[in-house]
Design a protein around this motif. Sequence first.
Motif, PDB file in Angstrom:
ATOM      1  N   UNK A  12       2.910   5.391  -3.384  1.00 27.16           N
ATOM      2  CA  UNK A  12       3.883   5.640  -2.315  1.00 27.16           C
ATOM      3  C   UNK A  12       3.329   5.208  -0.957  1.00 27.16           C
ATOM      4  N   UNK A  13       2.060   5.469  -0.746  1.00 28.53           N
ATOM      5  CA  UNK A  13       1.459   5.105   0.534  1.00 28.53           C
ATOM      6  C   UNK A  13       1.342   3.589   0.684  1.00 28.53           C
ATOM      7  N   UNK A  14       0.866   2.904  -0.322  1.00 28.99           N
ATOM      8  CA  UNK A  14       0.695   1.455  -0.195  1.00 28.99           C
ATOM      9  C   UNK A  14       2.040   0.740  -0.081  1.00 28.99           C
ATOM     10  N   UNK A  15       3.098   1.348  -0.613  1.00 24.43           N
ATOM     11  CA  UNK A  15       4.436   0.759  -0.476  1.00 24.43           C
ATOM     12  C   UNK A  15       4.915   0.775   0.979  1.00 24.43           C
ATOM     13  N   UNK A  16       4.311   1.624   1.800  1.00 25.46           N
ATOM     14  CA  UNK A  16       4.684   1.733   3.218  1.00 25.46           C
ATOM     15  C   UNK A  16       3.863   0.800   4.114  1.00 25.46           C
ATOM     16  N   UNK A  17       3.043  -0.007   3.534  1.00 26.85           N
ATOM     17  CA  UNK A  17       2.112  -0.846   4.302  1.00 26.85           C
ATOM     18  C   UNK A  17       2.853  -1.743   5.292  1.00 26.85           C
ATOM     19  N   UNK A  18       2.271  -1.860   6.474  1.00 25.15           N
ATOM     20  CA  UNK A  18       2.818  -2.713   7.540  1.00 25.15           C
ATOM     21  C   UNK A  18       1.635  -3.446   8.168  1.00 25.15           C
ATOM     22  N   UNK A  19       1.488  -4.727   7.822  1.00 17.60           N
ATOM     23  CA  UNK A  19       0.296  -5.466   8.244  1.00 17.60           C
ATOM     24  C   UNK A  19       0.205  -5.636   9.757  1.00 17.60           C
ATOM     25  N   UNK A  20       1.345  -5.810  10.423  1.00 20.32           N
ATOM     26  CA  UNK A  20       1.319  -5.955  11.885  1.00 20.32           C
ATOM     27  C   UNK A  20       0.847  -4.662  12.542  1.00 20.32           C
ATOM     28  N   UNK A  21       1.363  -3.541  12.048  1.00 20.51           N
ATOM     29  CA  UNK A  21       0.938  -2.243  12.566  1.00 20.51           C
ATOM     30  C   UNK A  21      -0.531  -1.980  12.238  1.00 20.51           C
ATOM     31  N   UNK A  22      -0.975  -2.461  11.092  1.00 21.87           N
ATOM     32  CA  UNK A  22      -2.373  -2.287  10.690  1.00 21.87           C
ATOM     33  C   UNK A  22      -3.316  -2.910  11.709  1.00 21.87           C
ATOM     34  N   UNK A  23      -3.005  -4.099  12.181  1.00 23.45           N
ATOM     35  CA  UNK A  23      -3.864  -4.766  13.168  1.00 23.45           C
ATOM     36  C   UNK A  23      -3.923  -3.970  14.464  1.00 23.45           C
ATOM     37  N   UNK A  25      -3.498  -0.707  14.794  1.00 17.66           N
ATOM     38  CA  UNK A  25      -4.256   0.526  14.576  1.00 17.66           C
ATOM     39  C   UNK A  25      -5.750   0.263  14.502  1.00 17.66           C
ATOM     40  N   UNK A  26      -6.139  -0.860  13.931  1.00 21.70           N
ATOM     41  CA  UNK A  26      -7.564  -1.167  13.839  1.00 21.70           C
ATOM     42  C   UNK A  26      -8.170  -1.342  15.230  1.00 21.70           C
ATOM     43  N   UNK A  27      -7.386  -1.898  16.148  1.00 22.26           N
ATOM     44  CA  UNK A  27      -7.883  -2.009  17.529  1.00 22.26           C
ATOM     45  C   UNK A  27      -7.882  -0.641  18.205  1.00 22.26           C
ATOM     46  N   UNK A  28      -6.799   0.115  18.032  1.00 19.82           N
ATOM     47  CA  UNK A  28      -6.654   1.404  18.706  1.00 19.82           C
ATOM     48  C   UNK A  28      -7.747   2.388  18.289  1.00 19.82           C
ATOM     49  N   UNK A  29      -8.090   2.383  16.999  1.00 13.06           N
ATOM     50  CA  UNK A  29      -9.078   3.331  16.486  1.00 13.06           C
ATOM     51  C   UNK A  29     -10.497   2.764  16.445  1.00 13.06           C
ATOM     52  N   UNK A  30     -10.713   1.698  17.196  1.00 12.99           N
ATOM     53  CA  UNK A  30     -12.071   1.200  17.472  1.00 12.99           C
ATOM     54  C   UNK A  30     -12.872   0.930  16.200  1.00 12.99           C
ATOM     55  N   UNK A  31     -12.363  -0.002  15.390  1.00 12.79           N
ATOM     56  CA  UNK A  31     -13.012  -0.282  14.103  1.00 12.79           C
ATOM     57  C   UNK A  31     -13.951  -1.484  14.161  1.00 12.79           C
ATOM     58  N   UNK A  32     -14.174  -2.028  15.354  1.00 12.25           N
ATOM     59  CA  UNK A  32     -15.033  -3.195  15.474  1.00 12.25           C
ATOM     60  C   UNK A  32     -16.510  -2.872  15.353  1.00 12.25           C
ATOM     61  N   UNK A  33     -17.298  -3.901  15.268  1.00 11.70           N
ATOM     62  CA  UNK A  33     -18.756  -3.758  15.157  1.00 11.70           C
ATOM     63  C   UNK A  33     -19.290  -2.927  16.319  1.00 11.70           C
ATOM     64  N   UNK A  34     -20.053  -1.877  15.977  1.00 14.25           N
ATOM     65  CA  UNK A  34     -20.661  -1.027  16.991  1.00 14.25           C
ATOM     66  C   UNK A  34     -19.744   0.031  17.567  1.00 14.25           C
ATOM     67  N   UNK A  45       0.510   2.630   8.610  1.00 16.76           N
ATOM     68  CA  UNK A  45       1.570   3.626   8.380  1.00 16.76           C
ATOM     69  C   UNK A  45       1.540   4.643   9.516  1.00 16.76           C
ATOM     70  N   UNK A  46       2.699   4.929  10.088  1.00 17.97           N
ATOM     71  CA  UNK A  46       2.776   5.918  11.156  1.00 17.97           C
ATOM     72  C   UNK A  46       2.681   7.331  10.590  1.00 17.97           C
ATOM     73  N   UNK A  47       2.205   8.253  11.432  1.00 21.79           N
ATOM     74  CA  UNK A  47       1.923   9.615  10.980  1.00 21.79           C
ATOM     75  C   UNK A  47       3.156  10.310  10.377  1.00 21.79           C
ATOM     76  N   UNK A  48       4.350  10.225  10.963  1.00 22.60           N
ATOM     77  CA  UNK A  48       5.499  10.910  10.343  1.00 22.60           C
ATOM     78  C   UNK A  48       5.764  10.472   8.906  1.00 22.60           C
TER      79      UNK A  48
END
Length: 236
Positions: A12-23, A25-34, A45-48
């Motif tokens: 159910x979760x993977x069916x909600x995948x949104x690649x544009x939103x994923x990018x 979120x990766x910036x917002x949650x500071x997933x880069x090196x260091x 996926x949005x929290x709601x």
Amino acid sequence: MLKTEYEIITGEMTALRDDAQSEQLQRFFKTGEGEYGHGDKFLGIKVPATRSVAKRHKTADNDTLRRLMQSEWHEIRLCALLIMVEKMKKADDGARRELTDMYLSVTDRINNWDLVDLSAPHIVGTYLLDKPRDLLYTLAGSPLLWDNRIAMVATYAFIKQGDLDDTYALALRFISHPHELMHKATGWMLREAGKRDMGRLRAFVMEHHAQMPRTMLRYAIEKFPEDERKMILRMK
């Protein structure tokens, strides 16, 4: 063959995948090196939407939750945490202890501020409402940033009951914490404590403002009158 609940939830979760939103979120949650969220992966996926999946599966057993907490996907771990929050609402003390013990065994997987903030008050905080608080100080002394944040944010459950002592005790411990995420969390909890007793917060700030990191101080005094807030920041 019937699917396991683990397979149903992850499906159910993977069916909600949104690649544009994923990018984003990766910036917002500071997933880069260091950065503090380095290496985490997002489905986008949005929290709601995650909450909706969690509520559909709020009776998932603890073995399923343990498996979900090992997911590489941030939102699947969040879903597991939100299921734990749902289960805490109707659990007796024994079941709450089991959920809390499980939660504490996977804090390395509760590895970003949103995961902590959406779960710690409702799990650790709720469990400790009528118990000694030694656990909080063990978490506060951990080398793991997320353990520290769990300790601080868990006190929100106490604040809502008008019990402010642990919030102030932990704030004193975290004044010298090196990470801005802890400055924000501590200032946030102080601000919430101030909503219950502004006089106590004002006294704390006036005594400790010189030692408080500026971010912590700004969060703590956010609800002060504007003139007073500006005066305190000038004193910093």
